[in-house]
Design an enzyme around this catalytic site. Sequence first.
Site, PDB file in Angstrom:
ATOM      1  N   LYS A  78       0.847  -1.201   0.000  1.00 19.35           N
ATOM      2  CA  LYS A  78       0.000   0.000   0.000  1.00 19.35           C
ATOM      3  C   LYS A  78       0.880   1.248   0.000  1.00 19.35           C
ATOM      4  O   LYS A  78       1.909   1.279   0.690  1.00 19.35           O
ATOM      5  CB  LYS A  78      -0.890  -0.051   1.251  1.00 19.35           C
ATOM      6  CG  LYS A  78      -1.976   1.019   1.316  1.00 19.35           C
ATOM      7  CD  LYS A  78      -2.802   0.819   2.583  1.00 19.35           C
ATOM      8  CE  LYS A  78      -3.913   1.824   2.750  1.00 19.35           C
ATOM      9  NZ  LYS A  78      -4.692   1.616   3.993  1.00 19.35           N
ATOM     10  N   SER A 153      -9.626   1.566   3.155  1.00 15.69           N
ATOM     11  CA  SER A 153      -8.836   2.355   2.240  1.00 15.69           C
ATOM     12  C   SER A 153      -7.789   1.547   1.463  1.00 15.69           C
ATOM     13  O   SER A 153      -7.256   2.034   0.477  1.00 15.69           O
ATOM     14  CB  SER A 153      -8.130   3.479   2.998  1.00 15.69           C
ATOM     15  OG  SER A 153      -7.199   2.940   3.919  1.00 15.69           O
ATOM     16  N   SER A 177      -9.588  -0.546   7.389  1.00 20.05           N
ATOM     17  CA  SER A 177      -9.064  -0.434   6.021  1.00 20.05           C
ATOM     18  C   SER A 177      -8.414  -1.672   5.422  1.00 20.05           C
ATOM     19  O   SER A 177      -8.117  -1.691   4.230  1.00 20.05           O
ATOM     20  CB  SER A 177      -8.081   0.725   5.933  1.00 20.05           C
ATOM     21  OG  SER A 177      -8.807   1.918   5.799  1.00 20.05           O
TER      22      SER A 177
HETATM   23  N1  GLN Z   1     -13.166   3.957   6.822  1.00 17.78           N
HETATM   24  C1  GLN Z   1     -12.207   4.311   7.820  1.00 17.78           C
HETATM   25  C2  GLN Z   1     -11.914   5.790   7.743  1.00 17.78           C
HETATM   26  O1  GLN Z   1     -12.269   6.379   6.770  1.00 17.78           O
HETATM   27  C3  GLN Z   1     -11.025   3.453   7.636  1.00 17.78           C
HETATM   28  C4  GLN Z   1      -9.697   4.096   7.708  1.00 17.78           C
HETATM   29  C5  GLN Z   1      -8.557   3.152   7.831  1.00 17.78           C
HETATM   30  O2  GLN Z   1      -8.680   2.081   8.414  1.00 17.78           O
HETATM   31  N2  GLN Z   1      -7.425   3.591   7.339  1.00 17.78           N
HETATM   32  O3  GLN Z   1     -11.357   6.367   8.629  1.00 17.78           O
END
Ligand code: GLN
Length: 517
Positions: A78, A153, A177
């Site tokens: 990532k 994400s 995420s």
């Molecule tokens: N959906 C969560 C957010 O927008 C997930 C973020 C993450 O785990 N990086 O904060």
Amino acid sequence: MKLNKLTIKQASELLDKGEITSLELTNACLARIKEIDNKIKACLTVCEKEALAEAEIADKRREKGEKGDLLGIPCLIKDNILTKGIRATAASKILENYVAPFDATVVKKLKEAGAVILGKTNLDEFAHGASTENSAFGPTHNPWDLKRVPGGSSGGSAAAVAADMCLFALGTDTGGSIRCPASFCGVVGLKPSYGRSSRFGLIAMTSSTDVPGPITKTAEDAAIVLSIISGLDKYDATTVETPRISRGEINKSIKGLKIGVPKEYFIEGMEKQVEEAVKAAIAKLKELGGEIIPVSLPHTKYAVPVYYIITPSEISSNLARFDGIKYGLSEKDAQNLAEIYFKSRGKGFGPEAKRRIMLGTYVLSAGYYDAYYLQAQKVRTRIIQEFDRVLSEVDILATPTSPDTAFKIGEKSNDPMQMYLEDIFVSGASLAGLPAISIPCGFIHPVRYEKKKEDNNKENKLRQHSMLNKREKLSNGVNGLPVGLQIIGRRFDEATIMRAAREFEQATEWHKKKPEL
Ligand code: GLN
């Protein structure tokens, strides 16, 4: 045999026997990326030259008799995790030209184990989001239906694994995420306990919940990657030394395992077919010998609100360093520093990053701190205590990963609240630092809920009714979207969640299904 389709376990066995080389594996993955990624857009950077060189080194190490589960295995990382000498953008314009000066600890460990890094994957900018639509470089498309999001994400990582562009990928999980995109793409995603894998070299989002972890094709593979990336790191004071999880522990049966099913994770408004698939999966765990115990986590309803106070607070502080000057300033930009200084945060950050910086700054400001930030931290403690209490009565929790399946690109992107609610079942374990895994547990056939104009003709009314239940046609002809089962465990007890995940996997075929591309 398509080498890019192999699991880590299959590939390393073939490498051990000398039947394939890492160079062949790496070439197969690079070819797949070239063939398919113009449609999926999972990768932001592909480092072909470096990958081929790493593969040759891995082959040489094997020739000398070295063995290792990840020696010569190609992966993707990532793009908010630093890999030395390669661009790390976090999918933000503000870091478009930033080249990582060192390896993140998890990357260093992967390299030492001989994994081959093929490139960097797309994400929501700075990992803020649940759909990968917040990327400054455009969204990633779900391999099961290109019109849909891959989740977020870590959407690029999950889509790449689902489409066999690599054998595994790394993601980060701050509030879902890794798990959300794994469930939307029909692959396995493991969020380790907070502190098991080092955050050093991650572009920080919410330092109190960030954790890197694997996205893989099987639970067995996730355990392999986890054992390599975890451990005490002097550069991250929150890491701890934990005993390595042995294969024996994971391969044990789940007979007699106490599996809690929290009623708050089955709610009004969630997709009915998801609920059915997850309940069927829980029935399967029972059939395999697990003892199903209904439990209650009444503070679940506060997880999203608490998460969306604490997270923006930490983001507003963590993103302060990105002033347009310190990281990845190009020479041309450097000649006009004054202009950069006044414009870059405005130009460089996308709307979601700005929204979170503003929210965080607000809830931390004098006069609001006590009412919001402090209060949220108190409720967070309640959430942690509640999980700990319930997990002293049961060994693991089984829940849906997400209330729905992959939604259409654009469907929720204009409504931040809707997007935040995607985290309803994943944010709790993040706030509490617990390990959690998402594994494929079924497919649903999305139906179209269209509102039709009122029509009083009886016959038309009947037709309208059948229209409402019309199955969505998916762009690639596959009539179904993957559903994820989430298994949450006690802090640092990854072994037990992996055990349940593996046994479920052995007894089902869901993880073997592939999108038709
Ligand atoms: N959906 C969560 C957010 O927008 C997930 C973020 C993450 O785990 N990086 O904060």
